[in-house]
Design a protein around this motif. Structure first.
Motif, mmCIF file in Angstrom:
data_model
loop_
_atom_site.group_PDB
_atom_site.id
_atom_site.type_symbol
_atom_site.label_atom_id
_atom_site.label_comp_id
_atom_site.label_asym_id
_atom_site.label_seq_id
_atom_site.Cartn_x
_atom_site.Cartn_y
_atom_site.Cartn_z
ATOM 1 N N GLN A 214 -18.477 -1.271 -3.207
ATOM 2 C CA GLN A 214 -18.111 -1.164 -4.615
ATOM 3 C C GLN A 214 -17.107 -0.028 -4.844
ATOM 4 O O GLN A 214 -16.226 -0.147 -5.692
ATOM 5 N N ILE A 215 -17.236 1.054 -4.084
ATOM 6 C CA ILE A 215 -16.244 2.134 -4.163
ATOM 7 C C ILE A 215 -14.857 1.581 -3.851
ATOM 8 O O ILE A 215 -13.878 1.861 -4.552
ATOM 9 N N TRP A 216 -14.780 0.776 -2.806
ATOM 10 C CA TRP A 216 -13.507 0.187 -2.387
ATOM 11 C C TRP A 216 -12.980 -0.792 -3.434
ATOM 12 O O TRP A 216 -11.786 -0.802 -3.741
ATOM 13 N N GLU A 217 -13.871 -1.599 -4.006
ATOM 14 C CA GLU A 217 -13.460 -2.592 -4.998
ATOM 15 C C GLU A 217 -12.972 -1.925 -6.278
ATOM 16 O O GLU A 217 -11.969 -2.346 -6.873
ATOM 17 N N ILE A 218 -13.673 -0.904 -6.729
ATOM 18 C CA ILE A 218 -13.243 -0.174 -7.935
ATOM 19 C C ILE A 218 -11.865 0.453 -7.702
ATOM 20 O O ILE A 218 -10.995 0.431 -8.584
ATOM 21 N N ALA A 219 -11.655 1.012 -6.509
ATOM 22 C CA ALA A 219 -10.357 1.607 -6.178
ATOM 23 C C ALA A 219 -9.258 0.547 -6.179
ATOM 24 O O ALA A 219 -8.144 0.795 -6.646
ATOM 25 N N ARG A 220 -9.560 -0.650 -5.666
ATOM 26 C CA ARG A 220 -8.576 -1.730 -5.644
ATOM 27 C C ARG A 220 -8.190 -2.141 -7.049
ATOM 28 O O ARG A 220 -7.004 -2.299 -7.366
ATOM 29 N N GLN A 221 -9.189 -2.309 -7.913
ATOM 30 C CA GLN A 221 -8.912 -2.700 -9.292
ATOM 31 C C GLN A 221 -8.154 -1.605 -10.046
ATOM 32 O O GLN A 221 -7.386 -1.895 -10.964
ATOM 33 N N GLY A 222 -8.368 -0.383 -9.673
ATOM 34 C CA GLY A 222 -7.679 0.732 -10.330
ATOM 35 C C GLY A 222 -6.340 1.083 -9.720
ATOM 36 O O GLY A 222 -5.782 2.144 -10.015
ATOM 37 N N GLN A 223 -5.807 0.207 -8.843
ATOM 38 C CA GLN A 223 -4.492 0.377 -8.212
ATOM 39 C C GLN A 223 -4.429 1.592 -7.285
ATOM 40 O O GLN A 223 -3.358 2.112 -6.994
ATOM 41 N N ARG A 224 -5.597 2.032 -6.801
ATOM 42 C CA ARG A 224 -5.616 3.217 -5.925
ATOM 43 C C ARG A 224 -5.374 2.881 -4.458
ATOM 44 O O ARG A 224 -5.072 3.786 -3.674
ATOM 45 N N LEU A 225 -5.531 1.632 -4.045
ATOM 46 C CA LEU A 225 -5.385 1.277 -2.642
ATOM 47 C C LEU A 225 -3.941 0.914 -2.332
ATOM 48 O O LEU A 225 -3.395 -0.052 -2.859
ATOM 49 N N GLU A 226 -3.331 1.685 -1.464
ATOM 50 C CA GLU A 226 -1.950 1.429 -1.045
ATOM 51 C C GLU A 226 -1.737 2.078 0.320
ATOM 52 O O GLU A 226 -1.885 3.296 0.474
ATOM 53 N N PHE A 227 -1.397 1.249 1.312
ATOM 54 C CA PHE A 227 -1.174 1.757 2.658
ATOM 55 C C PHE A 227 0.146 1.274 3.254
ATOM 56 O O PHE A 227 0.501 1.679 4.355
ATOM 57 N N ASP A 228 0.866 0.405 2.554
ATOM 58 C CA ASP A 228 2.023 -0.256 3.156
ATOM 59 C C ASP A 228 3.315 -0.049 2.372
ATOM 60 O O ASP A 228 4.215 -0.884 2.420
ATOM 61 N N ASN A 229 3.423 1.075 1.668
ATOM 62 C CA ASN A 229 4.642 1.343 0.914
ATOM 63 C C ASN A 229 5.727 1.843 1.867
ATOM 64 O O ASN A 229 5.667 2.968 2.366
ATOM 65 N N ILE A 230 6.730 1.003 2.141
ATOM 66 C CA ILE A 230 7.805 1.382 3.063
ATOM 67 C C ILE A 230 9.116 1.594 2.311
ATOM 68 O O ILE A 230 10.214 1.492 2.881
ATOM 69 N N ASP A 231 9.008 1.904 1.025
ATOM 70 C CA ASP A 231 10.186 2.150 0.198
ATOM 71 C C ASP A 231 11.000 3.302 0.800
ATOM 72 O O ASP A 231 10.466 4.358 1.127
ATOM 73 N N LEU A 232 12.308 3.097 0.958
ATOM 74 C CA LEU A 232 13.182 4.120 1.528
ATOM 75 C C LEU A 232 13.632 5.146 0.498
ATOM 76 O O LEU A 232 14.289 6.136 0.859
ATOM 77 N N ASP A 233 13.306 4.926 -0.763
ATOM 78 C CA ASP A 233 13.712 5.838 -1.837
ATOM 79 C C ASP A 233 12.973 7.172 -1.676
ATOM 80 O O ASP A 233 11.744 7.222 -1.790
ATOM 81 N N PRO A 234 13.670 8.287 -1.430
ATOM 82 C CA PRO A 234 12.998 9.576 -1.240
ATOM 83 C C PRO A 234 12.389 10.151 -2.511
ATOM 84 O O PRO A 234 11.677 11.151 -2.446
#
Length: 569
Positions: A214-234
């Motif tokens: 549930q900790i993980w699910e709440i974080a997902r719904q709250g947009q807290r889970l992100e591991f794959d941001n490869i944006d080159l913008d510094p």
């Protein structure tokens, strides 16, 4: 709005905190009156190279993961999401570079101050410049470290920041100056247990309340889970590039050329033992770092629909972790006290290492050279050790004064990494320039370093600056009387803004703070190398024959093979 009442600590909690402080001070007293009793500089600063691998490995971890990390990293995850966790990849990448690049050079040097290397490689001016800048960095960063636990104590005990800063600072100055590096390392081992206990208490309580899934699910719904941001913008705060490349430079500067860490590594009997300690520290460090980050999600699972900052229960998100402890554990005597003891331990471990290193740098890089020049001979051990102890205690008092100024700065984590990036990046650059190239000269190294500092100070202190956007928070789930007053209020809107600030602001002022160290390193290295080669070309200077021990082992081997081939011809 009125600040919601928080249950205060009980007498058992205060007893736990008092016992921890007494044990820390007691270790200093013990090592003052045991063993060599710090009669020599080698005993006081590097424990006569007699320490064991495991205590040193633990000390390497806890001196890096301070109260700033415990409070700041968890708040970072709560506020900006999990992309920051990728910093751990940088820790993995930096470890072999430290073990087989920087550490062999410093171990062969056998010097108390790492800045003696710069004098041997470049000259006295390079040593004085880098030593002074790092000296300033240690003072400023340690002021932030000492300020961090005052936030926890203010939330949990209502103790004033003034009282907590003075008490913690005096205890730390006492045992650090009295017992030397042995007391610092052994106290770190004791304090590491409390740090782990504090972090896993938070995760355990959250898991029992809502469950790990549930900790993980709440974080997902709250947009807290992100591991794959490869944006080159510094200007994006946290991406793969900022956390891995920026994090790599930060970690190399904090671990590979840092007086505090290298001094610990030199307390072991030989290079192989030091390398084992660095490798052993890595899994411990990863475990504690990831646990601290996950604690941010654990806290979000409680406050996702009733943010305490919007609710005015706290004045800074750095107070979030102690607030969570009091909200969830205050009914269990001793647990809040254990948490506060963990925060204090994280602070004490970092400050104690800093005081010892500040004393070493000041004595070796400033007082001894001046004394030698004016008097004509070296300090005797009878004079050196007492002066070192006085210096360590004196710096403890200075840090207390600096800690009072830190309340006017921003978030702990951002401020700490900004200071580290601005100062440590160019220092990493000048050491890498010396160890990695043969053609680098003192003038090139100094010009490259000072240029990097000028550029970084410009982009860090330039105005006006944007406020970094945060992920959405709300108080819709709070008590009705509060929620009705500010219904649907979100701290930064309902969607995540990737760019750091409004594009109307000057571009360089919007760059992520994690890039500062990388920029300082690359400017110092490339500009220093360019100027060195140009000066040699224009002045027709030939490279002096340099000691091969001044270079990275791989560079020294390449130089040796090249000379062998040249001689054969």
């Amino acid at each position: 709005m009125k600040m919601t009442q928080i249950n205060p600590l009980g007498w058992i909690d205060y007893l736990v905190i008092a016992v921890m402080l007494c044990i820390s001070a007691g270790i200093g007293i013990y090592y003052r009156f045991s063993g060599g009793r710090q009669k020599t500089m080698e005993e006081y600063f590097i424990a006569s190279r007699s320490m064991s691998t495991v205590p040193v490995a633990i000390a390497l971890v806890v001196s890096f993961l301070s109260g700033i990390t415990m409070l700041g990293s968890s708040a970072e995850i709560y506020t900006y999401g999990t992309q920051y966790v990728m910093m751990n990849i940088a820790y993995i990448l930096s470890t072999p570079i430290i073990c087989y690049g920087f550490l062999p050079v410093f171990y062969k040097l056998q010097a108390t101050s790492v800045y003696e290397y710069l004098e041997k490689r470049f000259g006295i001016r390079a040593r004085m410049m880098a030593s002074f800048l790092f000296w300033i960095r240690l003072l400023l960063l340690s002021g932030i470290v000492l300020y961090a636990p005052s936030l926890a104590l203010e939330v949990t005990t209502r103790m004033s920041k003034t009282a907590s800063i003075i008490i913690i600072g005096l205890v730390c100055a006492f045992y650090s100056s009295l017992g030397g590096i042995k007391a610092v390392v052994i106290t770190d081992v004791f304090q590491s247990l409390l740090m782990f206990a504090a972090v896993f208490l938070i995760i355990g309580v959250a898991a029992s309340d809502v469950g790990l899934e549930q900790i993980w699910e709440i974080a997902r719904q709250g947009q807290r889970l992100e591991f794959d941001n490869i944006d080159l913008d510094p200007t994006v705060r946290n991406t793969w590039w900022t956390t891995v490349l920026g994090g790599l430079c930060i970690d190399l500067s904090l671990q590979g050329v840092n007086q505090v860490q290298i001094q610990r590594m030199l307390t072991l009997k030989n290079l192989q033992a030091s390398q084992r300690a660095v490798w052993l520290a890595l899994p411990i460090r990863l475990l504690l770092s990831i646990a601290i980050c996950f604690s941010g999600l654990a806290m979000y699972s409680r406050y996702y629909n009733c943010d305490p900052l919007l609710q005015k229960r706290i004045s800074s998100l750095d107070m979030l972790m102690p607030l969570y402890v009091m909200d969830t554990m205050s009914n269990i005597p001793g647990l809040p006290g254990l948490f506060v003891a963990g925060i204090l331990s994280a602070t004490l471990s970092t400050i104690s290492a800093t005081l010892n290193s500040l004393a070493a740098i000041t004595l070796e890089d400033y007082i001894k050279p001046v004394y030698r020049k004016c008097i004509g001979h070296e300090f005797s051990p009878k004079i050196s050790v007492p002066i070192a102890k006085v210096l360590a205690f004196m710096f403890g008092i200075i840090l207390i004064a600096l800690a009072f100024l830190m309340q006017f700065l921003g978030a702990l984590q951002t401020t700490a990494y900004t200071i580290s990036g601005v100062i440590n990046g160019p220092i990493l650059g000048i050491f890498t320039l010396g160890m990695g190239t043969e053609s680098a000269t003192e003038s090139g190294a100094i010009i490259g370093t000072l240029t990097a500092y000028s550029f970084l100070f410009w982009i860090v202190f330039g105005q006006p600056r944007p406020i970094p956007p945060k992920l959405p928070t709300t108080i819709e789930g709070c008590d009705n009387s509060i929620a009705n007053m500010t219904m649907s209020v979100l701290q930064n809107g309902t969607s995540f803004s990737k760019s750091t600030g409004d594009s109307s602001y000057f571009y360089l002022y919007r760059i992520s703070y994690l890039w500062y160290s990388f920029l300082g390193f690359i400017i110092t290295f490339l500009l220093g190398l360019l100027i060195s080669n140009l000066s040699r070309l224009l002045l027709k200077n030939q490279s002096n024959e340099l000691d091969p021990n001044l270079f990275f082992p791989v560079v020294a081997r390449i130089r040796s093979r090249y000379k062998d081939v040249k001689n054969d011809k």
